[in-house]
Write a protein that holds these residues in place. Structure first.
Motif, PDB file in Angstrom:
ATOM      1  N   GLY A  11      31.171  27.476  44.484  1.00 23.44           N
ATOM      2  CA  GLY A  11      31.267  28.491  45.528  1.00 23.44           C
ATOM      3  C   GLY A  11      32.705  28.852  45.842  1.00 23.44           C
ATOM      4  N   LEU A  12      33.589  27.841  45.853  1.00 22.70           N
ATOM      5  CA  LEU A  12      35.006  28.102  46.101  1.00 22.70           C
ATOM      6  C   LEU A  12      35.630  28.896  44.960  1.00 22.70           C
ATOM      7  CD1 LEU A  12      36.043  24.592  47.491  1.00 22.70           C
ATOM      8  CD2 LEU A  12      35.898  26.721  48.795  1.00 22.70           C
ATOM      9  N   ARG A  13      35.234  28.595  43.729  1.00 25.11           N
ATOM     10  CA  ARG A  13      35.774  29.347  42.595  1.00 25.11           C
ATOM     11  C   ARG A  13      35.274  30.784  42.626  1.00 25.11           C
ATOM     12  NH1 ARG A  13      34.422  25.370  37.572  1.00 25.11           N
ATOM     13  NH2 ARG A  13      32.421  26.370  37.964  1.00 25.11           N
ATOM     14  N   TRP A  14      34.003  30.966  42.910  1.00 26.79           N
ATOM     15  CA  TRP A  14      33.429  32.314  42.919  1.00 26.79           C
ATOM     16  C   TRP A  14      34.071  33.199  43.970  1.00 26.79           C
ATOM     17  CZ3 TRP A  14      27.375  31.822  42.216  1.00 26.79           C
ATOM     18  CH2 TRP A  14      27.109  31.353  40.918  1.00 26.79           C
ATOM     19  N   ALA A  15      34.507  32.612  45.089  1.00 23.05           N
ATOM     20  CA  ALA A  15      35.059  33.417  46.184  1.00 23.05           C
ATOM     21  C   ALA A  15      36.272  34.213  45.747  1.00 23.05           C
ATOM     22  CB  ALA A  15      35.428  32.516  47.361  1.00 23.05           C
ATOM     23  N   GLN A  16      37.007  33.728  44.750  1.00 21.47           N
ATOM     24  CA  GLN A  16      38.226  34.432  44.375  1.00 21.47           C
ATOM     25  C   GLN A  16      38.257  34.865  42.917  1.00 21.47           C
ATOM     26  OE1 GLN A  16      40.709  32.361  42.448  1.00 21.47           O
ATOM     27  NE2 GLN A  16      39.056  30.912  42.281  1.00 21.47           N
ATOM     28  N   PHE A  37      32.465  35.509  35.639  1.00 25.05           N
ATOM     29  CA  PHE A  37      32.976  35.626  34.277  1.00 25.05           C
ATOM     30  C   PHE A  37      34.456  35.272  34.173  1.00 25.05           C
ATOM     31  CE2 PHE A  37      28.965  37.744  33.720  1.00 25.05           C
ATOM     32  CZ  PHE A  37      28.618  37.407  32.421  1.00 25.05           C
ATOM     33  N   GLU A  38      35.236  35.595  35.197  1.00 24.04           N
ATOM     34  CA  GLU A  38      36.644  35.216  35.142  1.00 24.04           C
ATOM     35  C   GLU A  38      36.783  33.699  35.231  1.00 24.04           C
ATOM     36  OE1 GLU A  38      40.568  37.539  36.468  1.00 24.04           O
ATOM     37  OE2 GLU A  38      39.348  36.860  38.160  1.00 24.04           O
ATOM     38  N   THR A  39      35.910  33.060  36.030  1.00 22.12           N
ATOM     39  CA  THR A  39      35.891  31.600  36.101  1.00 22.12           C
ATOM     40  C   THR A  39      35.590  30.992  34.735  1.00 22.12           C
ATOM     41  OG1 THR A  39      35.248  31.554  38.439  1.00 22.12           O
ATOM     42  CG2 THR A  39      34.709  29.614  37.121  1.00 22.12           C
ATOM     43  N   TYR A  40      34.597  31.549  34.053  1.00 20.22           N
ATOM     44  CA  TYR A  40      34.220  31.009  32.745  1.00 20.22           C
ATOM     45  C   TYR A  40      35.270  31.328  31.676  1.00 20.22           C
ATOM     46  CZ  TYR A  40      29.579  29.547  34.291  1.00 20.22           C
ATOM     47  OH  TYR A  40      28.538  28.916  34.911  1.00 20.22           O
TER      48      TYR A  40
END
Length: 479
Positions: free
Chosen positions: A216-221, A225-228
């Motif tokens: 959830g913290l990663r998705w917030a910013q 797809f950018e996380t992956y």
């Protein structure tokens, strides 16, 4: 489009109230139609939370709040409006009935948006002479910027311009589809979550912890797809897809199957939810949610990432405060994140406000971002702060700046932090030296900056020396 900034809200529940707050706190008049006798109370409570949270996102003052009115007839509520937002329950027959009335009474050039989370524009406009687009928000509407737009391209483009002007992020969906984009993703997580709880893998609290402590913290910013992409390392997205793509064939998910909503499952989830959060009222949970969102979104402003970029763009559109004898260099409210265990603004943030005032004054004399990028700036070498009164979250704060001296390499400023009633909460006397950033040495400012500073210094030298100027720590008050 009507020159008057007026929005009509049809349906004043949680979402309708959030829409009302978003428009109202951005200077629009809002006219509400909702036959619910409790509508005024409910929207009033949403507005209380919005007034506490939304201005705290910004380092400039929002426009003066618009006028809120409640109306007994649809025709009266829709008179002379630029935007109509329908937020009635998700029943297509009800929406068709409401849209027919809206189409009859709304101005011909008004945007008509539906908050529907699932219906497509073709369904909303089916069998009637209506012109509704989907304008799907996310709760709390007054804080979260995303609005999914679906429908006629020209209308969506006009709607997008208006939404950006009130601090939203319009995302136009390329093709209409049930539940649009974001809710389809939420539905996938919701379905899998129901199975995990039903099968005894985790409780509602444990599932929520898995989200908020991790992805959830990663998705917030960064989103999905950018996380992956980062997960793929230096080899990038293709490597990630090659490495983890085969997992799509593994029997991990039950997304195509939904657990039956038996009384036992409903009771299980409700009991776990009560154990997790039942010690707090809904309003207290909303305030906790808002404070957390404000803190995270303000952090994102620093990098301009995600919702932070939307806030920065909107803040740049907000008008500067009207100027008097002394320039107003800060005009904002105190965010909750600036308060401490004593319940009032922490001492460090008094200095932060003064730093914002200095930055703004530098912009006013031409020592702005372009000037700094060219290798020149002012550096603070000394401050003296007097703490005169407490300030609390949600309080309006202004700073006026007086130039005590401005010649050669020196800029000597006196900032006064004023409360809403005009009383002084703090003063900060600050001395700055002009710097050549390449040589890392002091230097004289460029002529246009020096001239602008000298103009302020000349205008301010006829003013009385402000109370507290020239004081040092521990100096006795002569009175």
């Amino acid at each position: 489009m009507s020159a008057r900034k007026t929005a009509a809200i049809v349906g004043g529940g949680v979402i309708g109230g959030g829409w009302a707050a978003r428009f109202l706190l951005n200077g629009w008049d809002v006219q509400v139609f909702d036959p619910d006798p409790e509508a005024e109370r409910k929207i009033g409570e949403v507005l209380d939370n919005a007034r506490r949270a939304l201005p705290a996102l910004y380092d400039k003052a929002l426009p003066a709040e618009g006028q809120l009115s409640f109306h007994d007839s649809m025709e009266e509520a829709l008179a002379d409006v630029s935007w109509v937002q329908e937020s009635v329950p998700e029943r297509l027959d009800l929406k068709h009935k409401i849209h027919a009335q809206i189409n009859e009474f709304a101005p011909a050039d008004a945007i008509i948006g539906s908050s529907t989370s699932g219906f497509k524009p073709s369904e909303l406009n089916e069998g009637g002479d209506t012109r509704v687009i989907v304008a799907h928000p996310f709760n709390p509407v007054y804080l979260l910027p995303l609005i999914e737009l679906v429908g006629d391209a020209a209308i969506c483009a006009k709607a997008g311009d208006i939404l950006r002007s009130v601090g939203c992020f319009p995302l136009t969906v390329r093709k209409e589809i049930d539940a649009h984009i974001a809710d389809r993703l939420l539905e996938a997580v919701w379905r899998e979550g129901l199975w995990l709880i039903k099968d005894g893998i985790c409780t509602t609290e444990e599932l929520d912890e898995a989200i908020r402590m991790g992805f959830g913290l990663r998705w917030a910013q960064m989103g999905l797809f950018e996380t992956y992409r980062i997960a793929g390392g230096e080899a990038g997205m293709k490597h990630f897809m090659a490495q983890f793509g085969p997992a799509l064939e593994w029997p991990w998910t039950k997304l195509m199957d939904v657990p039956e909503f038996t009384d036992e499952l409903v009771d299980l989830i409700a009991d776990q939810s009560d154990a997790q959060s039942g010690h707090m009222s809904i309003r207290a949970l909303e305030r906790l949610r808002d404070d957390n969102l404000v803190g995270m979104m303000r952090a994102l402003k620093k990098s301009g990432t995600g919702a932070g970029g939307v806030l920065n763009a909107h803040e740049a559109l907000l008008p500067t405060a009207p100027q008097g004898d002394l320039p107003v260099t800060v005009d904002r409210v105190i965010p909750q994140s600036w308060t401490d265990y004593n319940g009032h603004m922490n001492e460090a943030h008094y200095l932060e406000v003064s730093a914002q005032a200095t930055d703004r004054f530098m912009e006013m004399i031409g020592a702005d971002a372009d000037y700094v990028a060219a290798g020149k700036s002012y550096f603070t070498v000394e401050n003296h702060i007097r703490y005169l009164d407490e300030m609390h979250a949600g309080e309006a704060a202004k700073v006026t700046t007086q130039v005590l001296a401005g010649a050669g390499k020196k800029m000597h400023l006196f900032h006064s932090l004023l409360k809403a009633d005009g009383s002084v909460a703090a003063t900060v006397e600050t001395l700055l030296l002009h710097m050549d950033l390449t040589a890392r040495k002091t230097s004289v400012p460029d002529d246009p900056v020096a001239a602008a500073l000298a103009t302020y210094a000349s205008a301010h030298e006829t003013l009385p020396l402000p109370d507290g100027a020239g004081r040092h720590v521990g100096q006795r008050d002569p009175s």
